[in-house]
Scaffold this active site. Structure first.
Site, PDB file in Angstrom:
ATOM      1  N   HIS A  14       0.831  -1.207   0.000  1.00 61.08           N
ATOM      2  CA  HIS A  14       0.000   0.000   0.000  1.00 61.08           C
ATOM      3  C   HIS A  14       0.858   1.246   0.000  1.00 61.08           C
ATOM      4  O   HIS A  14       1.947   1.263   0.587  1.00 61.08           O
ATOM      5  CB  HIS A  14      -0.890   0.024   1.249  1.00 61.08           C
ATOM      6  N   GLU A  69      -6.386  -0.131  -6.163  1.00 65.49           N
ATOM      7  CA  GLU A  69      -7.379   0.799  -5.637  1.00 65.49           C
ATOM      8  C   GLU A  69      -6.923   2.232  -5.910  1.00 65.49           C
ATOM      9  O   GLU A  69      -5.725   2.523  -5.853  1.00 65.49           O
ATOM     10  CB  GLU A  69      -7.561   0.628  -4.123  1.00 65.49           C
TER      11      GLU A  69
END
Length: 316
Positions: free
Chosen positions: A38, A106
């Protein structure tokens, strides 16, 4: 019999904590490691987001377990030629082996470089092209590529593992599962859905590795565990495609107001009932998964690993 692994959360812990958790997981009897990739945490309460490739280097010296990313997006924030370089080095360093888990990503992590966030079908096209590029690079050849989404010129990886890096593809719906079956070395999904496993196997996945994961909150006080999950990981209970399209942690914090503590009680294992923890992991085993990873959300990491070493893993 499935293997059981531990899921390291880069969103919630810093590098030193992740390395210590990996050591604890190996000592507790877990057989593999996953680690998230991430740029941002899902919300500010989680509070961390170290660069996964640096952490993987440290993991290679700290433990002997196989490790994989769950998952890397090789399409927007990072060019697939760069991801291939990082993955090949990680694999060359990892004593237990390394698998590159990839997915369509994402907006939370990928839009930070300022480009548009494509619709889902375009992201799948980009992922397939990225996997093709990385596979060619893993072979050691010099790659020149001018495709729909990417250009590569005179790229060659000189530091490679003995075998090409396996590429596992994440899928949460029929289209992504079909892509995983067609071009992946393995399949990743976070739902113990036997129908998706069947689609993957019949669509070309055959006997390839299927991996899944879940989060739990071990602790003596069940209600305190519920509150901990609600504070830190309510984002996992958001509906539909919100997880893919919301652009920042503050937007997830706004959306998480839709998630109640009752929803956590109904959807997450909380507390110290060993049978509940065993049942959660067996849902994946019964659906046909080969590797099943679990992440501890709560702060009692030593208690969690002792609990799984003595009460949970022996039953599995």
């Amino acid at each position: 019999m499935p293997q059981y692994g531990y899921f390291l959360s880069c969103e919630q812990y810093g590098p030193a904590e992740l390395i210590e958790q990996a050591r604890m997981a190996e000592q507790a009897g877990f057989q593999a490691l996953w680690i998230s990739d991430h740029y941002h945490p899902w919300n500010d309460e989680q509070g961390q987001s170290p660069f996964v490739w640096s952490v993987l280097g440290a993991l290679s010296e700290a433990v002997s377990l196989p490790v994989g990313t769950a998952v890397t997006c090789p399409t927007v924030r990072t060019h697939p030629a760069v991801v291939a370089h990082a993955a090949a080095t990680a694999a060359a360093m990892s004593p237990g082996g390394f698998r590159l888990g990839v997915g369509t990503g994402e907006a939370l992590n990928e839009h930070v470089v300022g480009g548009p966030w494509p619709p889902a079908h375009v992201r799948l096209e980009m992922l397939e092209e990225a996997v093709q590029i990385m596979r060619r690079l893993f072979s050691g050849e010099e790659v020149n590529h001018r495709g729909t989404h990417y250009t590569v010129e005179n790229a060659r990886l000189y530091t490679l593992p003995d075998e090409p890096v396996p590429v596992d593809i994440s899928g949460f719906g029929p289209a992504a599962t079909a892509l995983a079956a067609r071009v992946g070395d393995g399949y990743i999904t976070m739902m113990p859905d036997a129908s998706m496993v069947e689609q993957y196997r019949k669509g070309g996945g055959g006997g390839k590795l299927i991996s899944g994961g879940t989060k739990v909150c071990y602790g003596a006080d069940r209600e305190e565990c519920v509150r901990t999950v609600h504070r830190l990981w309510a984002n996992e209970l958001l509906p539909g495609e919100l997880g893919q399209v919301l652009p920042s942690p503050k937007h997830f914090e706004q959306a998480q107001t839709l998630v109640t503590e009752d929803m956590v009680r109904e959807n997450r294992v909380c507390g110290d009932d060993a049978d509940e923890h065993v049942a959660e992991l067996r849902r994946f085993a019964d659906a046909g998964f080969d590797r099943i990873y679990v992440n501890q959300i709560g702060p009692d990491l030593q208690g969690f690993f002792d609990f799984y070493r003595t009460k949970v893993l022996p039953q599995l």
